[in-house]
Design a protein around this motif. Structure first.
Motif: not given
Length: 118
Positions: A4-17, A106-118
């Motif tokens: 997996s990879s991180g974000s270029s925008e930082g992960d400080d904001a609330a994130t929904a995976w 997460d185990d065998d699942r790909i999760l993408v983090g989106l800002p809460e409320g999107t």
């Protein structure tokens, strides 16, 4: 095996995976569009690393998933804008950047983090 990879925008904001598929759904060198609620996301497997971007070219918002991924180069089908799929940075033109989302496995699942409320 994909990593997996991180974000270029930082992960400080609330994130929904959100679930975006299984690692076997996207082989190395492939890309795949997924709809995560109101956001269309482009997953790319570049050199075994999963990265996620908003599935729209910054030029005219055309879906990047209709373009071509060749090695680490992502080309928009509409007007042939070119991006480095590893980073989202523009190659031609250089001054643009794709909106990147964090990815984790997460185990065998790909999760993408989106800002809460999107």
């Amino acid at each position: 095996m994909a990593t997996s990879s991180g974000s270029s925008e930082g992960d400080d904001a609330a994130t929904a995976w959100l679930y975006a598929g299984m690692p076997d759904d996207i082989w190395e060198g492939e890309m795949r569009a997924v709809s995560l609620g109101a956001v269309d996301v482009l997953l790319c497997n570049v050199d075994g690393e999963l990265v996620a971007y908003e599935d729209r070219c910054p030029h005219l918002a055309n879906p990047l998933s209709q373009g071509v991924l060749s090695e680490h180069v992502l080309t928009c089908a509409a007007h042939e804008w070119v991006f480095d799929a590893r980073t989202g940075q523009g190659i031609n033109p250089e001054g643009v950047c794709l909106r990147r989302y964090p990815v984790r496995l997460d185990d065998d699942r790909i999760l993408v983090g989106l800002p809460e409320g999107t």
